[in-house]
Design a protein around this motif. Structure first.
Motif, short mmCIF file in Angstrom:
data_model
loop_
_atom_site.label_atom_id
_atom_site.label_comp_id
_atom_site.label_asym_id
_atom_site.label_seq_id
_atom_site.Cartn_x
_atom_site.Cartn_y
_atom_site.Cartn_z
N LYS A 69 0.82 -1.21 0.00
CA LYS A 69 0.00 0.00 0.00
C LYS A 69 0.85 1.26 0.00
O LYS A 69 0.36 2.34 -0.32
N THR A 70 2.13 1.14 0.36
CA THR A 70 3.01 2.31 0.37
C THR A 70 3.84 2.43 -0.90
O THR A 70 4.59 3.38 -1.04
N GLY A 76 0.09 7.30 -11.03
CA GLY A 76 1.08 8.36 -11.11
C GLY A 76 1.16 9.26 -9.90
O GLY A 76 1.92 10.22 -9.90
N MET A 77 0.41 9.00 -8.85
CA MET A 77 0.50 9.84 -7.66
C MET A 77 1.85 9.62 -6.99
O MET A 77 2.40 8.53 -7.03
N VAL A 78 2.38 10.67 -6.42
CA VAL A 78 3.68 10.60 -5.78
C VAL A 78 3.60 11.11 -4.35
O VAL A 78 2.66 11.82 -3.99
N TRP A 79 4.57 10.73 -3.54
CA TRP A 79 4.68 11.18 -2.17
C TRP A 79 5.56 12.43 -2.16
O TRP A 79 6.72 12.38 -2.54
N ARG A 89 8.52 8.12 -5.38
CA ARG A 89 7.61 7.13 -5.93
C ARG A 89 6.88 6.32 -4.86
O ARG A 89 5.85 5.74 -5.13
N ASN A 90 7.42 6.26 -3.65
CA ASN A 90 6.76 5.49 -2.60
C ASN A 90 7.10 6.05 -1.23
O ASN A 90 7.99 6.89 -1.08
N TRP A 91 6.37 5.58 -0.22
CA TRP A 91 6.53 6.06 1.15
C TRP A 91 7.94 5.81 1.67
O TRP A 91 8.55 6.67 2.31
N SER A 116 1.82 13.54 4.22
CA SER A 116 2.30 13.41 2.85
C SER A 116 1.53 12.42 2.01
O SER A 116 1.79 12.30 0.83
N ASP A 117 0.60 11.69 2.57
CA ASP A 117 -0.09 10.61 1.86
C ASP A 117 -0.92 11.16 0.71
O ASP A 117 -1.89 11.87 0.91
N PRO A 118 -0.55 10.81 -0.55
CA PRO A 118 -1.30 11.34 -1.69
C PRO A 118 -2.68 10.71 -1.84
O PRO A 118 -3.51 11.20 -2.59
#
Length: 143
Positions: A69-70, A76-79, A89-91, A116-118
């Protein structure tokens, strides 16, 4: 000796396959090297031990795991870093960035993650308001 974390991406020579060894877990898909490591089909290198393979399968190959999930999503959403203009690209990449210079972050990261969670709605109030508007529109269409 070089530690290989992903056998698909390494530039080093791979260990030889052990023709007599089999993965210690029935769900494993890959080959066992002469140094006793499972070379998973995803590229990961895991100790050929039932517990280690089970942990890898649960974490990496289960799409609903907390780890997955992270990770990078296809939409295309980014942190985004809350303190600078960097995007990740990821948590885990964001957290690694935030723990390094110039941020030098230490301690509990749950607040950073929430900030920061998109995929998190802007606020629960906004989500509730949107749901209310949708119900009101539906009610007006019915009557």
């Amino acid at each position: 000796m070089v530690t290989i974390r992903n056998w698909r991406k390494t530039k080093h020579a791979l260990p030889d396959a052990d023709p007599d060894a089999a993965p210690c877990h029935p769900g494993a898909d890959g080959w066992v090297s002469t140094d006793g490591k499972l070379m998973c089909e995803c590229g990961a290198v895991v100790k050929n031990d039932s517990h280690c393979i089970s942990s890898h399968l649960t974490k990496v190959h289960n799409p609903s795991s907390a780890y997955q999930k992270t990770q990078f999503k296809l939409d295309g959403m980014v942190w985004a870093c809350p303190d600078c203009d960097s995007h990740h690209r990821n948590w885990n990449a964001l957290l690694a960035h935030y723990r390094r210079h110039p941020h030098d972050f230490r301690g509990d990261s749950s607040g950073l993650r929430d900030q920061s969670d998109p995929y998190k709605p802007e606020s629960s109030l906004d989500e509730a308001f949107i749901a209310f508007i949708a119900r009101a529109r539906l009610a007006n269409q019915i009557h």
